[in-house]
Motif scaffolding. Structure first.
Motif, PDB file in Angstrom:
ATOM      1  N   LEU B  65      10.841  -6.358   1.029  1.00 53.01           N
ATOM      2  CA  LEU B  65       9.607  -7.140   1.138  1.00 53.01           C
ATOM      3  C   LEU B  65       9.201  -7.136   2.607  1.00 53.01           C
ATOM      4  CD1 LEU B  65       7.442  -9.269   0.277  1.00 53.01           C
ATOM      5  CD2 LEU B  65       9.214 -11.000   0.541  1.00 53.01           C
ATOM      6  N   PHE B  66       7.996  -6.658   2.890  1.00 52.43           N
ATOM      7  CA  PHE B  66       7.458  -6.638   4.256  1.00 52.43           C
ATOM      8  C   PHE B  66       6.393  -7.727   4.373  1.00 52.43           C
ATOM      9  CE2 PHE B  66       8.819  -2.518   6.065  1.00 52.43           C
ATOM     10  CZ  PHE B  66       9.370  -1.924   4.954  1.00 52.43           C
ATOM     11  N   GLY B  67       6.349  -8.361   5.532  1.00 55.94           N
ATOM     12  CA  GLY B  67       5.292  -9.342   5.739  1.00 55.94           C
ATOM     13  C   GLY B  67       5.516 -10.147   6.993  1.00 55.94           C
ATOM     14  N   SER B  68       4.618 -11.107   7.205  1.00 59.37           N
ATOM     15  CA  SER B  68       4.773 -12.035   8.318  1.00 59.37           C
ATOM     16  C   SER B  68       5.765 -13.109   7.888  1.00 59.37           C
ATOM     17  CB  SER B  68       3.428 -12.657   8.668  1.00 59.37           C
ATOM     18  OG  SER B  68       3.028 -13.540   7.628  1.00 59.37           O
ATOM     19  N   GLY B  92       4.472 -10.598  11.607  1.00 60.09           N
ATOM     20  CA  GLY B  92       4.596  -9.177  11.310  1.00 60.09           C
ATOM     21  C   GLY B  92       3.244  -8.585  10.935  1.00 60.09           C
ATOM     22  N   VAL B  93       2.900  -7.465  11.542  1.00 59.33           N
ATOM     23  CA  VAL B  93       1.589  -6.846  11.308  1.00 59.33           C
ATOM     24  C   VAL B  93       1.763  -5.436  10.756  1.00 59.33           C
ATOM     25  CG1 VAL B  93       0.333  -8.222  13.000  1.00 59.33           C
ATOM     26  CG2 VAL B  93       1.442  -6.111  13.724  1.00 59.33           C
ATOM     27  N   PRO B  94       0.740  -4.898  10.083  1.00 62.01           N
ATOM     28  CA  PRO B  94       0.875  -3.593   9.419  1.00 62.01           C
ATOM     29  C   PRO B  94       1.383  -2.457  10.311  1.00 62.01           C
ATOM     30  CG  PRO B  94      -1.107  -4.668   8.662  1.00 62.01           C
ATOM     31  CD  PRO B  94      -0.546  -5.536   9.718  1.00 62.01           C
ATOM     32  N   ALA B  95       0.901  -2.372  11.550  1.00 66.90           N
ATOM     33  CA  ALA B  95       1.335  -1.267  12.421  1.00 66.90           C
ATOM     34  C   ALA B  95       2.854  -1.292  12.608  1.00 66.90           C
ATOM     35  CB  ALA B  95       0.651  -1.359  13.779  1.00 66.90           C
ATOM     36  N   GLU B  96       3.406  -2.489  12.766  1.00 68.01           N
ATOM     37  CA  GLU B  96       4.856  -2.619  12.943  1.00 68.01           C
ATOM     38  C   GLU B  96       5.577  -2.340  11.634  1.00 68.01           C
ATOM     39  OE1 GLU B  96       4.845  -6.621  14.274  1.00 68.01           O
ATOM     40  OE2 GLU B  96       4.429  -6.102  16.361  1.00 68.01           O
ATOM     41  N   GLN B  97       4.946  -2.744  10.531  1.00 73.71           N
ATOM     42  CA  GLN B  97       5.552  -2.501   9.224  1.00 73.71           C
ATOM     43  C   GLN B  97       5.606  -1.006   8.923  1.00 73.71           C
ATOM     44  OE1 GLN B  97       2.842  -5.240   7.503  1.00 73.71           O
ATOM     45  NE2 GLN B  97       4.139  -6.996   7.991  1.00 73.71           N
ATOM     46  N   VAL B  98       4.606  -0.280   9.382  1.00 74.47           N
ATOM     47  CA  VAL B  98       4.634   1.188   9.257  1.00 74.47           C
ATOM     48  C   VAL B  98       5.843   1.730  10.019  1.00 74.47           C
ATOM     49  CG1 VAL B  98       3.467   3.304  10.009  1.00 74.47           C
ATOM     50  CG2 VAL B  98       2.157   1.517   8.890  1.00 74.47           C
ATOM     51  N   ASP B  99       6.031   1.261  11.247  1.00 74.11           N
ATOM     52  CA  ASP B  99       7.146   1.735  12.071  1.00 74.11           C
ATOM     53  C   ASP B  99       8.487   1.401  11.431  1.00 74.11           C
ATOM     54  OD1 ASP B  99       5.544   1.096  15.301  1.00 74.11           O
ATOM     55  OD2 ASP B  99       5.467   2.809  13.936  1.00 74.11           O
ATOM     56  N   GLN B 113      11.427   0.499  -4.090  1.00 77.56           N
ATOM     57  CA  GLN B 113      10.192  -0.255  -4.235  1.00 77.56           C
ATOM     58  C   GLN B 113       9.986  -1.170  -3.027  1.00 77.56           C
ATOM     59  OE1 GLN B 113      10.453  -2.733  -7.822  1.00 77.56           O
ATOM     60  NE2 GLN B 113      12.683  -2.681  -7.669  1.00 77.56           N
ATOM     61  N   VAL B 114       8.714  -1.453  -2.804  1.00 77.33           N
ATOM     62  CA  VAL B 114       8.342  -2.246  -1.635  1.00 77.33           C
ATOM     63  C   VAL B 114       7.243  -3.218  -2.018  1.00 77.33           C
ATOM     64  CG1 VAL B 114       6.989  -2.051   0.518  1.00 77.33           C
ATOM     65  CG2 VAL B 114       9.018  -0.643   0.203  1.00 77.33           C
ATOM     66  N   TYR B 115       7.390  -4.462  -1.540  1.00 74.55           N
ATOM     67  CA  TYR B 115       6.288  -5.416  -1.619  1.00 74.55           C
ATOM     68  C   TYR B 115       5.732  -5.559  -0.208  1.00 74.55           C
ATOM     69  CZ  TYR B 115       7.041  -7.404  -6.326  1.00 74.55           C
ATOM     70  OH  TYR B 115       7.131  -7.605  -7.678  1.00 74.55           O
ATOM     71  N   LEU B 116       4.410  -5.488  -0.096  1.00 75.08           N
ATOM     72  CA  LEU B 116       3.760  -5.671   1.199  1.00 75.08           C
ATOM     73  C   LEU B 116       2.866  -6.892   1.125  1.00 75.08           C
ATOM     74  CD1 LEU B 116       3.031  -4.688   4.065  1.00 75.08           C
ATOM     75  CD2 LEU B 116       1.229  -3.288   3.032  1.00 75.08           C
ATOM     76  N   SER B 117       3.222  -7.919   1.899  1.00 76.88           N
ATOM     77  CA  SER B 117       2.424  -9.144   1.880  1.00 76.88           C
ATOM     78  C   SER B 117       1.470  -9.146   3.073  1.00 76.88           C
ATOM     79  CB  SER B 117       3.348 -10.372   1.878  1.00 76.88           C
ATOM     80  OG  SER B 117       3.266 -11.091   3.063  1.00 76.88           O
ATOM     81  N   LEU B 118       0.211  -9.459   2.817  1.00 71.35           N
ATOM     82  CA  LEU B 118      -0.826  -9.440   3.849  1.00 71.35           C
ATOM     83  C   LEU B 118      -1.564 -10.766   3.877  1.00 71.35           C
ATOM     84  CD1 LEU B 118      -2.365  -5.958   2.899  1.00 71.35           C
ATOM     85  CD2 LEU B 118      -0.802  -6.413   4.792  1.00 71.35           C
ATOM     86  N   GLU B 222      -1.897   4.076   6.226  1.00 74.20           N
ATOM     87  CA  GLU B 222      -0.742   4.884   6.600  1.00 74.20           C
ATOM     88  C   GLU B 222       0.503   4.419   5.847  1.00 74.20           C
ATOM     89  OE1 GLU B 222       0.139   5.019  10.806  1.00 74.20           O
ATOM     90  OE2 GLU B 222       1.665   6.566  10.509  1.00 74.20           O
ATOM     91  N   PHE B 223       0.650   3.108   5.723  1.00 76.06           N
ATOM     92  CA  PHE B 223       1.796   2.541   4.993  1.00 76.06           C
ATOM     93  C   PHE B 223       1.762   3.019   3.541  1.00 76.06           C
ATOM     94  CE2 PHE B 223       5.101  -0.733   5.095  1.00 76.06           C
ATOM     95  CZ  PHE B 223       5.288  -1.001   3.748  1.00 76.06           C
ATOM     96  N   CYS B 224       0.593   2.951   2.933  1.00 73.74           N
ATOM     97  CA  CYS B 224       0.439   3.380   1.533  1.00 73.74           C
ATOM     98  C   CYS B 224       0.733   4.875   1.396  1.00 73.74           C
ATOM     99  CB  CYS B 224      -0.970   3.084   1.015  1.00 73.74           C
ATOM    100  SG  CYS B 224      -1.351   1.329   0.974  1.00 73.74           S
ATOM    101  N   ASP B 225       0.246   5.647   2.354  1.00 78.85           N
ATOM    102  CA  ASP B 225       0.451   7.107   2.297  1.00 78.85           C
ATOM    103  C   ASP B 225       1.932   7.451   2.373  1.00 78.85           C
ATOM    104  OD1 ASP B 225      -2.530   8.001   4.249  1.00 78.85           O
ATOM    105  OD2 ASP B 225      -2.250   7.443   2.139  1.00 78.85           O
ATOM    106  N   ILE B 226       2.671   6.735   3.210  1.00 75.02           N
ATOM    107  CA  ILE B 226       4.111   6.994   3.330  1.00 75.02           C
ATOM    108  C   ILE B 226       4.790   6.677   2.006  1.00 75.02           C
ATOM    109  CG2 ILE B 226       6.257   6.261   4.468  1.00 75.02           C
ATOM    110  CD1 ILE B 226       4.572   5.709   6.992  1.00 75.02           C
TER     111      ILE B 226
END
Lengths: 449, 346
Positions: B65-68, B92-99, B113-118, B222-226
């Motif tokens: 799970l990624f998020g702030s 936590g912000v998307p650019a860092e989550q990509v990294d 699997q991944v959950y991305l919270s925004l 970019e996150f989605c593409d990965i």
């Protein structure tokens, strides 16, 4: 790889040990390789240009006459002008990257060719000394603009390691780091805040930014120069002095004998004197002064602000000469110091501003709002930064005042060893602590020239 | 020469032992104690600590799970079909989550699997702002040696270390509990006994917030593409922001962000005016929702939920390119009705 980077802190001791471990005959070629290696980390695409300029310089020196000299100088000026000003034109050259150090090594090249022609320096038989003279890494990027007759004999001479020279060099490096990392980089945060968004500020904020920039550019450039001179000392080379307590100047003529000495003497010898200097009457003298300082402005870049800055200094020089001629009353030194400091500070506003309009706007509104506490809050000044800056600038000016009478760094030899090491340690800890804490790595201002 | 070198190295050694040990020992952000984190009252650099932990314990986890920090109270141990770790951290912000995602993949850990919270933080905070915040500074897992050395060097900040002592000395922490959570699920304290302060309902907002919707959408793309490239099952959702924070956000391009988000991914929406976001009992303060609210949103994403009323309010709506216009209109209508947005005509 800047002088203040971690990579350079690893690079320097390695090349230092390699140099002194190498046999005498191998040192010049080794130093040249090291210099090119250093340049590759900064401007990888332009090492070839440096080599070609070095070759041109050597060949013109070897076959020096009026025609080859004119050819050599014109080629250099055209190349320099292309890189510095082509970006101002619309079209494909807008994104052109200026080769690091080009202004400095081109001026060294021109000075070598002219000095050889005027028989002030010997034309080198072999290419290596000329190549190394131009590429010598401590002064390659931002000077000092050493003269060939001073530097080449030192580069060629057989040398044994002189500990006192090396220690003096380390002290210069430490002092330069103090100026650059502690003072210049901290001031830059506040200066940039005002200049980058000048319309969000007014009044005393502009005044603070002006004086902060006056100190910033001095500490940035003198700091770099001291490091460059100190690094050269580690290799047994005495580089020319570049700054000599310039803000203690009592008049504008005195200022230019103390500020960026290697550039001002270069301009005096190769522009002002070439134009006739003060030998052709008052009007011509004043015109030559204006032209020389305009050239100084243009050398910094194509932006109109540099031209205005140069022109202002030219005008200051003319006014000072007229004052000296007309006014029999001697100005008290302290008044002269204050007027000079103020005049120079005002000119720095144009030097730093993005446009002449921005600079003029700042002067127009400089006295609009004199609320110091509001400026303190708007600038988001941090108390510990302020106290540190006050202390550091006090040390800076104390050093400059003392250095006018004695060589302070040399005088440290008279202190007991534990006291010396304690001073080195305190300085180093404070510099390191603030540098890491502020997390700021400002590029050297004169890098972009 | 030998004497000079000896004195030089001695000096560097003295400098080193003056600066390094004190910073490493006190280590307020736990960067040098990432494997034995201490609860010292200072927010640790969870971005670095959590990512390092999962890279070194790849066999234990396959879903993330990624998020702030708002996603920190989602109990990932309740999530089915995988061994989950909560990689959320403060702002936590998307650019860092990509990294972070790239770091996992480069180190051989391809999530199942991944959950991305925004939420509003995702597009209001520039990642560059975190570079100077020691508790949020991203470690360059895929960076050069020089960058990695630079990261650790920044924690030899003696001034900050000494300043942190005033917090550390007066704090009684629960290191055992912090270590248990960090080295198992990565969740925040799900039993935190914090009562919503009725006197403070102002929107949670930082002075450095500045909309950068287009950049954030590119980072999310970019996150989605990965995820697509590595066949990772991705679920994106927006956090249930407290109503006042939501209101301030919709006046700062939040609806534009939601609209643009549908161009790069489908997502579950939990923001807006709804029974959850307007009920203080689901929040610790105006920023973080409680585990109770987290359970509801996870239930909806897993099972589709069973409260039609909530879905009608937009809470749990599954937003796609095809229905985003209607969805945004629903949220706008809500905002016009409450006066949070002023209707200016079409």
């Amino acid at each position: 790889m800047q002088f203040t980077s971690l990579a350079f802190a690893v690079f320097l001791p390695l090349v230092f040990m390699m140099y002194w471990a190498a046999p005498q005959k191998a040192r010049m070629p080794l130093l040249l390789l090291i210099s090119y290696g250093f340049y590759l980390t900064l401007s990888p695409g332009y090492v070839v240009l440096l080599i070609l300029v070095s070759l041109l310089t050597y060949l013109v020196g070897k076959h020096c006459n009026q025609k080859t000299l004119a050819f050599g100088i014109i080629i250099q000026i055209v190349i320099l002008a292309f890189f510095k000003y082509a970006g101002l034109l619309p079209g494909m050259f807008q994104n052109i990257v200026i080769p690091v150090g080009i202004s400095f090594y081109m001026f060294k090249s021109i000075s070598y060719m002219v000095d050889v022609y005027q028989k002030k320096a010997e034309a080198e038989e072999k290419a290596l000394p000329v190549f190394l003279y131009l590429a010598f890494f401590p002064d390659l990027v931002s000077g000092p603009i050493n003269r060939a007759k001073d530097l080449i004999p030192q580069l060629k001479a057989d040398k044994t390691f002189d500990e006192s020279q090396a220690v003096y060099g380390m002290r210069l490096i430490l002092w330069g780091l103090f100026q650059k990392l502690l003072i210049a980089d901290t001031l830059a945060v506040y200066v940039n805040r005002v200049f980058d968004m000048s319309e969000a500020f007014l009044g005393i904020s502009y005044m603070i930014a002006m004086f902060f920039y006056t100190i910033e550019i001095y500490c940035d450039f003198a700091g770099y120069s001291n490091m460059a001179i100190g690094i050269a000392r580690l290799f047994g080379i005495t580089s020319m002095e570049n700054f000599r307590s310039p803000y203690l100047s009592v008049n504008i003529q005195d200022f230019w004998n103390r500020w960026h000495i290697s550039l001002s003497t270069w301009l005096k010898d190769y522009v002002y004197i070439a134009l006739g200097g003060s030998r052709k009457g008052k009007v011509k003298t004043y015109l030559n002064l204006l032209i020389t300082f305009l050239v100084s402005g243009i050398w910094h870049g194509g932006n109109l602000t540099f031209l205005v800055w140069g022109l202002l200094h030219g005008i200051y020089q003319v006014i000072y000469r007229l004052y000296k001629k007309c006014c029999k009353v001697r100005m008290p030194k302290i008044l002269g110091l204050m007027i000079t400091f103020l005049a120079v500070s005002c000119a720095w506003v144009f030097f730093r501003a993005d446009s002449v309009m921005q600079a003029l706007r700042m002067f127009r509104y400089m006295f609009y709002d004199m609320d110091l506490m509001l400026a303190y809050r708007k600038l988001e000044m941090v108390k510990k930064d302020l106290f540190m800056l006050i202390a550091a600038i006090a040390v800076l000016f104390g050093f400059d005042i003392a250095n006018r009478k004695v060589d302070v760094l040399r005088q440290m030899d008279r202190l007991a060893i534990p006291v010396r090491y304690a001073i080195y340690l305190i300085f180093s800890i404070v510099i390191l602590a603030y540098h890491i804490h502020n997390g700021i790595t400002q590029e050297f201002i004169y890098f972009s020239f | 020469m030998d004497r000079f070198l000896f004195r030089l190295f001695l000096f560097v050694f003295l400098l080193g032992i003056t600066v390094i040990p004190i910073n490493v020992m006190i280590d307020p952000y736990n960067v040098f104690h990432a494997d034995e984190i201490r609860d010292n009252g200072v927010e640790p650099n969870k971005n670095y600590i959590k990512t390092k932990y999962v890279i070194e314990h790849q066999d234990e986890y396959d879903s993330y799970l990624f998020g702030s920090s708002r996603a920190g109270f989602i109990d990932v141990s309740k999530l089915p079909d995988g061994s989950w770790y909560n990689l959320s951290y403060s702002e936590g912000v998307p650019a860092e989550q990509v990294d972070t995602l790239k770091a996992l993949i480069v180190n051989g850990e391809i999530p199942k699997q991944v959950y991305l919270s925004l939420d509003n933080i995702s597009y209001l905070v520039s990642p560059q702002y975190h570079e100077r915040q020691l508790y949020r500074k991203a470690f360059p897992f895929t960076g050069s040696l020089n960058e990695k050395i630079g990261f650790f060097t920044s924690y030899l900040d003696t001034i900050t270390t000494l300043e942190s002592l005033s917090v550390i000395r007066n704090y009684e922490g629960n290191t055992e509990d912090l270590q248990r959570r960090m080295y198992s699920t990565g969740c925040e304290d799900l039993n935190a006994d914090i009562v919503f302060d009725e006197e403070n309902k102002e929107a949670y907002w930082a002075t450095y917030y500045s909309p950068r919707v287009d950049e954030a959408i590119a980072e999310i793309q970019e996150f989605c593409d990965i995820c697509t490239a590595h066949d990772i099952k991705l679920t994106v959702f927006t956090n249930p922001m407290y109503v006042t924070t939501y209101e301030k956000s919709i006046n700062n391009e939040y609806l534009y962000f939601l609209e643009r988000l549908s161009e790069v991914t489908d997502y579950y929406n939990f923001s807006g005016y709804n029974r959850i976001s307007m009920d203080d009992s689901y929040y610790f303060e105006t920023s973080h929702f409680t585990p109770k609210a987290a359970d509801i949103i996870m239930d909806i994403m897993q099972n589709g939920g069973n409260e039609d009323e909530i879905v009608i309010q937009g809470f749990g709506a599954y937003v796609t390119k095809d229905n985003v216009a209607d969805f945004i209109n629903t949220l706008k209508f809500q905002a016009y009705t409450t006066g949070a947005l002023i209707y200016e005509g079409e």
